[in-house]
Design a protein around this motif. Structure first.
Motif, mmCIF file in Angstrom:
data_model
loop_
_atom_site.group_PDB
_atom_site.id
_atom_site.type_symbol
_atom_site.label_atom_id
_atom_site.label_comp_id
_atom_site.label_asym_id
_atom_site.label_seq_id
_atom_site.Cartn_x
_atom_site.Cartn_y
_atom_site.Cartn_z
ATOM 1 N N TRP A 37 -43.475 20.427 1.086
ATOM 2 C CA TRP A 37 -44.813 20.025 0.947
ATOM 3 C C TRP A 37 -46.140 18.410 1.105
ATOM 4 C CZ3 TRP A 37 -46.540 24.845 0.457
ATOM 5 C CH2 TRP A 37 -46.423 26.044 -0.010
ATOM 6 N N PHE A 38 -46.591 19.188 2.058
ATOM 7 C CA PHE A 38 -47.491 18.094 2.203
ATOM 8 C C PHE A 38 -48.790 18.457 2.224
ATOM 9 C CE2 PHE A 38 -45.085 14.810 4.644
ATOM 10 C CZ PHE A 38 -44.369 15.354 4.561
ATOM 11 N N ARG A 39 -50.261 17.799 2.243
ATOM 12 C CA ARG A 39 -51.678 18.244 2.124
ATOM 13 C C ARG A 39 -52.122 16.685 2.800
ATOM 14 N NH1 ARG A 39 -52.993 16.429 -3.963
ATOM 15 N NH2 ARG A 39 -52.511 14.339 -3.904
ATOM 16 N N GLN A 40 -53.493 17.611 3.173
ATOM 17 C CA GLN A 40 -54.816 16.914 4.308
ATOM 18 C C GLN A 40 -55.692 17.182 3.521
ATOM 19 O OE1 GLN A 40 -53.833 17.333 8.662
ATOM 20 N NE2 GLN A 40 -54.639 15.252 8.799
ATOM 21 N N ALA A 41 -56.311 16.086 2.579
ATOM 22 C CA ALA A 41 -57.655 16.468 2.737
ATOM 23 C C ALA A 41 -59.010 15.901 4.129
ATOM 24 C CB ALA A 41 -58.379 15.367 1.906
ATOM 25 N N PRO A 42 -59.888 16.679 3.844
ATOM 26 C CA PRO A 42 -60.578 16.102 4.816
ATOM 27 C C PRO A 42 -61.246 14.787 4.732
ATOM 28 C CG PRO A 42 -61.869 17.749 2.740
ATOM 29 C CD PRO A 42 -60.442 17.061 2.883
ATOM 30 N N GLY A 43 -60.983 14.201 6.223
ATOM 31 C CA GLY A 43 -60.684 12.766 6.763
ATOM 32 C C GLY A 43 -59.815 11.980 6.093
ATOM 33 N N LYS A 44 -58.992 12.541 5.772
ATOM 34 C CA LYS A 44 -57.358 11.697 5.473
ATOM 35 C C LYS A 44 -56.333 12.395 6.140
ATOM 36 C CE LYS A 44 -59.305 10.571 1.095
ATOM 37 N NZ LYS A 44 -58.848 10.344 -0.612
ATOM 38 N N ARG A 46 -52.911 12.982 6.743
ATOM 39 C CA ARG A 46 -51.526 13.876 5.688
ATOM 40 C C ARG A 46 -50.542 12.947 4.646
ATOM 41 N NH1 ARG A 46 -48.746 18.856 8.975
ATOM 42 N NH2 ARG A 46 -51.009 19.314 9.662
ATOM 43 N N GLU A 47 -50.682 13.545 4.044
ATOM 44 C CA GLU A 47 -49.699 12.757 2.887
ATOM 45 C C GLU A 47 -48.605 13.874 2.435
ATOM 46 O OE1 GLU A 47 -51.518 11.452 -0.264
ATOM 47 O OE2 GLU A 47 -51.937 13.751 -1.320
ATOM 48 N N PHE A 48 -47.180 13.169 2.161
ATOM 49 C CA PHE A 48 -46.210 13.977 1.320
ATOM 50 C C PHE A 48 -46.788 13.997 0.012
ATOM 51 C CE2 PHE A 48 -42.075 14.721 0.145
ATOM 52 C CZ PHE A 48 -41.564 13.950 -1.049
ATOM 53 N N VAL A 90 -59.457 15.883 -6.577
ATOM 54 C CA VAL A 90 -58.747 14.892 -5.881
ATOM 55 C C VAL A 90 -57.403 15.500 -5.334
ATOM 56 C CG1 VAL A 90 -59.364 13.135 -6.274
ATOM 57 C CG2 VAL A 90 -57.641 13.559 -7.155
ATOM 58 N N ASP A 91 -56.983 16.816 -5.660
ATOM 59 C CA ASP A 91 -55.918 17.306 -5.627
ATOM 60 C C ASP A 91 -56.329 18.834 -4.208
ATOM 61 O OD1 ASP A 91 -54.321 17.593 -7.999
ATOM 62 O OD2 ASP A 91 -53.879 16.472 -6.646
ATOM 63 N N THR A 92 -58.115 18.660 -3.804
ATOM 64 C CA THR A 92 -58.371 19.513 -3.237
ATOM 65 C C THR A 92 -57.703 19.470 -2.028
ATOM 66 O OG1 THR A 92 -60.200 20.049 -4.260
ATOM 67 C CG2 THR A 92 -60.440 19.622 -2.290
ATOM 68 N N SER A 93 -57.083 19.926 -1.196
ATOM 69 C CA SER A 93 -56.624 19.650 -0.096
ATOM 70 C C SER A 93 -56.321 20.646 0.772
ATOM 71 C CB SER A 93 -55.343 19.262 0.255
ATOM 72 O OG SER A 93 -55.626 17.598 -0.375
ATOM 73 N N VAL A 94 -55.905 20.902 2.710
ATOM 74 C CA VAL A 94 -54.855 22.105 2.691
ATOM 75 C C VAL A 94 -53.288 21.288 2.579
ATOM 76 C CG1 VAL A 94 -54.422 23.062 4.945
ATOM 77 C CG2 VAL A 94 -56.682 21.986 4.472
ATOM 78 N N TYR A 95 -52.658 22.247 1.588
ATOM 79 C CA TYR A 95 -51.533 22.636 2.066
ATOM 80 C C TYR A 95 -50.149 23.049 2.401
ATOM 81 C CZ TYR A 95 -52.704 20.183 -2.461
ATOM 82 O OH TYR A 95 -53.073 19.146 -3.956
ATOM 83 N N VAL A 105 -33.443 16.195 2.336
ATOM 84 C CA VAL A 105 -35.403 16.217 2.597
ATOM 85 C C VAL A 105 -35.306 14.136 2.512
ATOM 86 C CG1 VAL A 105 -35.880 17.758 2.157
ATOM 87 C CG2 VAL A 105 -36.112 16.371 -0.008
ATOM 88 N N GLY A 106 -36.715 14.768 3.193
ATOM 89 C CA GLY A 106 -37.548 12.613 3.174
ATOM 90 C C GLY A 106 -38.788 13.165 2.818
ATOM 91 N N ARG A 107 -39.369 11.422 2.349
ATOM 92 C CA ARG A 107 -40.970 11.422 1.991
ATOM 93 C C ARG A 107 -41.613 11.432 3.488
ATOM 94 N NH1 ARG A 107 -41.876 10.030 -3.535
ATOM 95 N NH2 ARG A 107 -39.484 9.708 -4.139
ATOM 96 N N THR A 108 -41.283 11.964 4.995
ATOM 97 C CA THR A 108 -41.937 11.696 6.536
ATOM 98 C C THR A 108 -42.062 12.673 6.651
ATOM 99 O OG1 THR A 108 -39.694 10.968 7.044
ATOM 100 C CG2 THR A 108 -41.186 8.927 6.360
ATOM 101 N N ALA A 109 -42.974 13.019 7.490
ATOM 102 C CA ALA A 109 -43.020 14.157 8.606
ATOM 103 C C ALA A 109 -42.446 14.069 9.689
ATOM 104 C CB ALA A 109 -44.962 14.445 8.505
ATOM 105 N N THR A 110 -42.169 13.423 10.378
ATOM 106 C CA THR A 110 -41.086 13.754 11.306
ATOM 107 C C THR A 110 -39.814 14.149 11.146
ATOM 108 O OG1 THR A 110 -40.824 10.873 11.103
ATOM 109 C CG2 THR A 110 -42.047 11.380 12.650
#
Length: 125
Positions: A37-44, A46-48, A90-95, A105-110
Motif C-alpha cells: 500500500w502506498f499513498r499520495q497526499a495533494p502536492g506530495k 507517493r510514499e510507501f 496527516v493521513d489524508t491521502s489517496v491510497y 516486498v520492498g518499500r520502493t514503488a519500482t
C-alpha cells in the motif's frame, strides 16, 4: 492484473477504517506475489505505507504508520487489506494498492508491477 481498492471515505481523527484491494484473476497467482500500500497526499510525492509478502510472513511498515496500521491478506479471496486506526489529518491521502514483481516486498514503488486506481481517505480534525 486489475487491482480494485475499496473502503476510502471520510473519517474523524482518532477513528478507524479498513481498505480492501481485490485482485482479479489474470494468469498471475495472487498468492505468489507480495502486496503493498502506498499513498499520495495533494502536492506530495507517493510514499510507501505498508507491504506484506506472499505468505504474510514478512511485513513492512512506514515509521509514520507503525503501530496504527495493520496490513493483511487473504489469498483465498485474492484480497489484501489495510486496517487503519488512530487516524490523523496527516493521513489524508489517496491510497493505492500494488502487486509486487516478486514474492517478497520492498518499500520502493519500482518494485511493484501493478497498481490499483486509488481510493481517497480524508481524515477530519
Amino acid at each position: 492484473v486489475q487491482l480494485q481498492a475499496f473502503g476510502g471515505g471520510l473519517v474523524q481523527a482518532g477513528g478507524s477504517t479498513r481498505l480492501s484491494c481485490l485482485a482479479s484473476a489474470s494468469g498471475r497467482t495472487f498468492s505468489s506475489y507480495g502486496m503493498g500500500w502506498f499513498r499520495q497526499a495533494p502536492g506530495k510525492e507517493r510514499e510507501f505505507v505498508a507491504a506484506i509478502s506472499w505468505s504474510g510472513g514478512d511485513i513492512l511498515y512506514a515509521d509514520s504508520v507503525k503501530g496504527r496500521f495493520t496490513i493483511s491478506r487473504d489469498n483465498a479471496k485474492n484480497t489484501a487489506y489495510l486496517q487503519m486506526s488512530s487516524l490523523k489529518p496527516v493521513d489524508t491521502s489517496v491510497y493505492y494498492c500494488a502487486e509486487s514483481h516478486y514474492a517478497a516486498v520492498g518499500r520502493t514503488a519500482t518494485g511493484y508491477a501493478y497498481w490499483g486506481q486509488g481510493t481517497l481517505v480524508t481524515v477530519s480534525s
